[in-house]
Design a protein around this motif. Structure first.
Motif, PDB file in Angstrom:
ATOM      1  N   TYR A 186      75.339  28.845  48.377  1.00  0.00           N
ATOM      2  CA  TYR A 186      76.726  28.459  48.116  1.00  0.00           C
ATOM      3  C   TYR A 186      77.151  28.542  46.652  1.00  0.00           C
ATOM      4  N   LEU A 187      76.229  28.869  45.753  1.00  0.00           N
ATOM      5  CA  LEU A 187      76.523  28.808  44.320  1.00  0.00           C
ATOM      6  C   LEU A 187      77.797  29.562  43.948  1.00  0.00           C
ATOM      7  N   HIS A 188      77.924  30.831  44.363  1.00  0.00           N
ATOM      8  CA  HIS A 188      79.036  31.676  43.939  1.00  0.00           C
ATOM      9  C   HIS A 188      80.151  31.765  44.967  1.00  0.00           C
ATOM     10  N   THR A 189      80.090  30.931  46.014  1.00  0.00           N
ATOM     11  CA  THR A 189      81.128  30.991  47.044  1.00  0.00           C
ATOM     12  C   THR A 189      82.383  30.251  46.589  1.00  0.00           C
ATOM     13  N   LEU A 190      83.485  30.530  47.273  1.00  0.00           N
ATOM     14  CA  LEU A 190      84.774  29.941  46.908  1.00  0.00           C
ATOM     15  C   LEU A 190      84.725  28.420  46.916  1.00  0.00           C
ATOM     16  N   GLY A 191      83.989  27.838  47.858  1.00  0.00           N
ATOM     17  CA  GLY A 191      83.925  26.375  47.950  1.00  0.00           C
ATOM     18  C   GLY A 191      83.352  25.718  46.723  1.00  0.00           C
ATOM     19  N   ASN A 192      82.515  26.412  45.971  1.00  0.00           N
ATOM     20  CA  ASN A 192      81.854  25.825  44.799  1.00  0.00           C
ATOM     21  C   ASN A 192      82.505  26.248  43.482  1.00  0.00           C
ATOM     22  N   LEU A 193      83.626  26.937  43.548  1.00  0.00           N
ATOM     23  CA  LEU A 193      84.274  27.424  42.322  1.00  0.00           C
ATOM     24  C   LEU A 193      85.591  26.709  42.085  1.00  0.00           C
ATOM     25  N   THR A 194      85.890  26.480  40.813  1.00  0.00           N
ATOM     26  CA  THR A 194      87.187  25.932  40.447  1.00  0.00           C
ATOM     27  C   THR A 194      87.543  26.453  39.059  1.00  0.00           C
ATOM     28  N   LEU A 195      88.617  25.935  38.502  1.00  0.00           N
ATOM     29  CA  LEU A 195      89.061  26.350  37.166  1.00  0.00           C
ATOM     30  C   LEU A 195      89.057  25.149  36.229  1.00  0.00           C
ATOM     31  N   THR A 196      88.788  25.417  34.959  1.00  0.00           N
ATOM     32  CA  THR A 196      88.790  24.338  33.977  1.00  0.00           C
ATOM     33  C   THR A 196      89.023  24.911  32.579  1.00  0.00           C
ATOM     34  N   GLY A 197      89.505  24.050  31.714  1.00  0.00           N
ATOM     35  CA  GLY A 197      89.584  24.397  30.299  1.00  0.00           C
ATOM     36  C   GLY A 197      88.468  23.738  29.514  1.00  0.00           C
ATOM     37  N   TYR A 198      87.553  23.076  30.239  1.00  0.00           N
ATOM     38  CA  TYR A 198      86.482  22.302  29.596  1.00  0.00           C
ATOM     39  C   TYR A 198      85.109  22.752  30.099  1.00  0.00           C
ATOM     40  N   ASN A 199      84.900  24.011  30.187  1.00  0.00           N
ATOM     41  CA  ASN A 199      83.664  24.537  30.777  1.00  0.00           C
ATOM     42  C   ASN A 199      82.432  24.090  29.999  1.00  0.00           C
ATOM     43  N   SER A 200      82.497  24.186  28.677  1.00  0.00           N
ATOM     44  CA  SER A 200      81.324  23.824  27.868  1.00  0.00           C
ATOM     45  C   SER A 200      81.030  22.330  27.955  1.00  0.00           C
ATOM     46  N   GLU A 201      82.078  21.511  28.071  1.00  0.00           N
ATOM     47  CA  GLU A 201      81.873  20.067  28.166  1.00  0.00           C
ATOM     48  C   GLU A 201      81.255  19.689  29.520  1.00  0.00           C
ATOM     49  N   LEU A 202      81.695  20.366  30.567  1.00  0.00           N
ATOM     50  CA  LEU A 202      81.170  20.052  31.898  1.00  0.00           C
ATOM     51  C   LEU A 202      79.740  20.557  32.059  1.00  0.00           C
ATOM     52  N   SER A 203      79.493  21.773  31.594  1.00  0.00           N
ATOM     53  CA  SER A 203      78.162  22.376  31.589  1.00  0.00           C
ATOM     54  C   SER A 203      77.478  22.174  32.953  1.00  0.00           C
ATOM     55  N   ASP A 204      76.223  21.726  32.946  1.00  0.00           N
ATOM     56  CA  ASP A 204      75.527  21.469  34.206  1.00  0.00           C
ATOM     57  C   ASP A 204      75.304  19.969  34.406  1.00  0.00           C
ATOM     58  N   SER A 205      76.287  19.196  33.940  1.00  0.00           N
ATOM     59  CA  SER A 205      76.212  17.729  34.067  1.00  0.00           C
ATOM     60  C   SER A 205      76.209  17.310  35.532  1.00  0.00           C
ATOM     61  N   PRO A 206      75.690  16.106  35.807  1.00  0.00           N
ATOM     62  CA  PRO A 206      75.764  15.571  37.166  1.00  0.00           C
ATOM     63  C   PRO A 206      77.216  15.495  37.640  1.00  0.00           C
ATOM     64  N   PHE A 207      77.404  15.452  38.953  1.00  0.00           N
ATOM     65  CA  PHE A 207      78.740  15.522  39.531  1.00  0.00           C
ATOM     66  C   PHE A 207      79.631  14.365  39.055  1.00  0.00           C
ATOM     67  N   ASN A 208      79.085  13.138  39.009  1.00  0.00           N
ATOM     68  CA  ASN A 208      79.918  12.002  38.599  1.00  0.00           C
ATOM     69  C   ASN A 208      80.354  12.114  37.144  1.00  0.00           C
ATOM     70  N   ILE A 209      79.532  12.736  36.298  1.00  0.00           N
ATOM     71  CA  ILE A 209      79.916  12.965  34.899  1.00  0.00           C
ATOM     72  C   ILE A 209      81.037  13.995  34.836  1.00  0.00           C
ATOM     73  N   LYS A 210      80.915  15.053  35.644  1.00  0.00           N
ATOM     74  CA  LYS A 210      81.961  16.077  35.678  1.00  0.00           C
ATOM     75  C   LYS A 210      83.293  15.491  36.148  1.00  0.00           C
ATOM     76  N   GLN A 211      83.209  14.459  36.942  1.00  0.00           N
ATOM     77  CA  GLN A 211      84.431  13.807  37.410  1.00  0.00           C
ATOM     78  C   GLN A 211      85.073  12.950  36.308  1.00  0.00           C
ATOM     79  N   ASP A 212      84.259  12.205  35.566  1.00  0.00           N
ATOM     80  CA  ASP A 212      84.781  11.130  34.726  1.00  0.00           C
ATOM     81  C   ASP A 212      85.064  11.490  33.274  1.00  0.00           C
ATOM     82  N   ILE A 213      84.392  12.512  32.722  1.00  0.00           N
ATOM     83  CA  ILE A 213      84.589  12.793  31.291  1.00  0.00           C
ATOM     84  C   ILE A 213      86.002  13.288  31.046  1.00  0.00           C
ATOM     85  N   LYS A 214      86.408  13.259  29.777  1.00  0.00           N
ATOM     86  CA  LYS A 214      87.729  13.753  29.394  1.00  0.00           C
ATOM     87  C   LYS A 214      87.820  15.241  29.758  1.00  0.00           C
ATOM     88  N   GLY A 215      88.857  15.581  30.485  1.00  0.00           N
ATOM     89  CA  GLY A 215      89.003  16.958  30.949  1.00  0.00           C
ATOM     90  C   GLY A 215      88.269  17.229  32.244  1.00  0.00           C
TER      91      GLY A 215
END
Length: 509
Positions: free
Chosen positions: A302-331
């Motif tokens: 599922y890595l490259h499928t549509l369900g696992n893809l989105t858009l962001t302006g904060y790609n470097s900040e999100l990186s490979d952080s845990p899911f809850n971190i990706k939810q809560d950090i700024k951006g």
């Protein structure tokens, strides 16, 4: 260095001399040859008028680099439109243009026609349409980079320009063409036949029922020309590796912007594609625990499928952080104003179930963006209904009677040919049986003690290691093509089928 060559008007042909003079070592463009073919030989005043009124505005419309790079391509599309879908090679445009000119149209009439269609091409390819609604559609089409649709769409543009169809109908046709292309990409249908599909499409439109016949023609396409259904499209979207597609940005942007009055532009606005479940093959423990014991399999599938893809302006900040971190950090997902991230902020986990749930939602949205033709079964039946004609030949009964062993060979060949593709049609002609998709690719004539078979391709193009073919290029014969095979009981039918496949492939591609 300037060289002046004086010609004798009564003896010299300036156009022939222009065609052959080439001191730079760089081939003259087809556009240069065509321009001088139309203008040269005209009185000076007429040359000036034709150049300033028609040719110079075309050069300016294309722009200096655009004229050099794309004018020859435009002329090829122009000729495809006017030659009933016949596509010439790009280096043969000039010769094809001269042949078309000999049909009787005057130089000025021809130039007016070229000028008219050049405006459509410029609007479409360079996205210079003065109509904002149309221009947005041309921008979409440019992202898809499927210029083979231009002969069809330019001809429809002409009908819109002369008020033969409404703007709404024109937009429907453009959107449907875009949907056709996108769905075929997702469903992995080879695109090598699209040039022929679009080159001949306009000829299938019923002028007295214009828009319905376009919808019906798209809906009835089958085999390698099929318009994928909603179910086929959604099924592929769930598992397709979208991230590896050239049009991935276009797809995500369209999903984000649907019915939005403030659309985003990924490149202009600095967005990038974000993998919700990270790409890192060594996922952090938090991710492994969330995905479960088979986390490697989930990531792989599922890595490259549509369900696992989105858009962001904060790609470097999100990186490979845990899911809850990706939810809560700024951006992060909770802080994002993008629609694609709306639901991600409220989820308690991100695993296979949630990925599949999300892609199903996005797939349902996708079929409303890239729609299937909205046409009724009644309209399709009416469109496909043949005009009543007297059917003279409906079987092999009027051909010569074959010996039983020859009849058995014919039946075997017949089955093999028809099994090559569901789009193949068989027609009984006066002298032979024709097998065709758009036109005949092979014909078989019956004799008592043998069969004669022709393949509709140049003799020199046939790959024939067993030398079964005879060159009949300049010899009168009842079938189509330059290669003939005489089939008797000892003939290698597998080798014959390989040659037939070449002819079919040539027509399809």
């Amino acid at each position: 260095m300037l060289v002046s060559v004086a010609l004798d008007k009564s003896q010299d042909n300036p156009q022939l001399i222009f065609e052959s003079m080439n001191s730079t070592g760089k081939d003259l463009s087809q556009a240069d040859l065509i321009r001088n073919y139309i203008l040269m030989g005209q009185p000076t005043s007429e040359q000036d008028k034709l150049y300033s009124t028609y040719w110079r505005p075309m050069e300016q419309g294309f722009g200096q680099q655009g004229y050099a790079d794309y004018f020859d391509l435009f002329i090829r599309d122009f000729l495809t439109i006017h030659n009933k879908g016949k596509i010439c090679k790009i280096n043969e445009v000039y010769e094809a243009f001269k042949i078309y000119h000999k049909s009787g149209v005057t130089n000025e009439q021809l130039l007016v026609d070229v000028f008219t269609f050049s405006k459509y091409y410029i609007s479409m390819y360079f996205c210079k349409d003065t109509d904002k609604d149309l221009n947005r559609l041309w921008e979409e089409l440019k992202e898809l980079d499927v210029n083979v649709s231009f002969p069809f769409l330019m001809r429809v543009y002409y009908d819109y320009d002369i008020n033969k169809i409404s703007k709404a109908d024109f937009i429907t046709i453009i959107k449907l063409t875009t949907s056709y292309i996108v769905r075929r990409v997702i469903c992995e249908i080879p695109t090598n036949s699209l040039n022929k599909t679009f080159a001949t499409f306009y000829g299938k439109i019923k002028q007295d029922n214009y828009i319905t016949s376009v919808l019906a023609e798209y809906a009835v396409k089958d085999s390698y020309r099929a318009f994928p259904t909603n179910d086929e499209f959604k099924e592929k979207l769930i598992v397709k590796s979208i991230y590896n597609l050239r049009i991935k940005n276009y797809i995500l942007e369209a999903l984000e912007n649907q019915n939005h009055k403030e659309p985003i532009n990924i490149t202009r606005d600095g967005y990038t594609i974000e993998h919700i479940m990270p790409q890192n093959p060594e996922l952090k423990k938090e991710w492994q625990d969330m995905l479960g014991v088979n986390w490697k399999e989930v990531q792989k599938n599922y890595l490259h499928t549509l369900g696992n893809l989105t858009l962001t302006g904060y790609n470097s900040e999100l990186s490979d952080s845990p899911f809850n971190i990706k939810q809560d950090i700024k951006g992060g997902f909770k802080d994002s104003h993008l629609r694609l991230n709306d639901a991600l902020g409220s989820l308690s986990k991100w695993d296979e179930t949630e990925i599949v749930n999300r892609v199903k939602i996005l797939a349902n949205q996708a079929v409303t963006i890239w729609e299937y033709p909205k046409v009724s079964k009644v309209d399709i039946e009416e469109y496909t209904k043949k005009d009543k004609v007297d059917i003279i030949y409906s079987s092999t009964d009027h051909y010569q009677s074959m010996l039983p062993e020859i009849a058995a060979i014919y039946e075997k060949l017949d089955r093999k040919i028809l099994s090559l593709d569901v789009a193949i049609k068989k027609e009984y002609k006066k002298d032979y049986v024709a097998y065709k998709v758009d036109t005949n690719f092979t014909d078989i004539e019956h004799y008592k003690q043998h069969l004669k078979l022709w393949v509709n391709m140049p003799f020199d193009s046939v790959d024939d290691p067993k030398e079964l073919c005879k060159d009949v290029t300049n010899i009168g014969h009842t079938g189509n093509g330059g290669a003939e095979i005489k089939i008797v009981t000892t003939t290698d039918l597998d080798a014959v089928m390989e040659i037939i496949k070449q002819s079919l492939r040539l027509q399809i591609e």
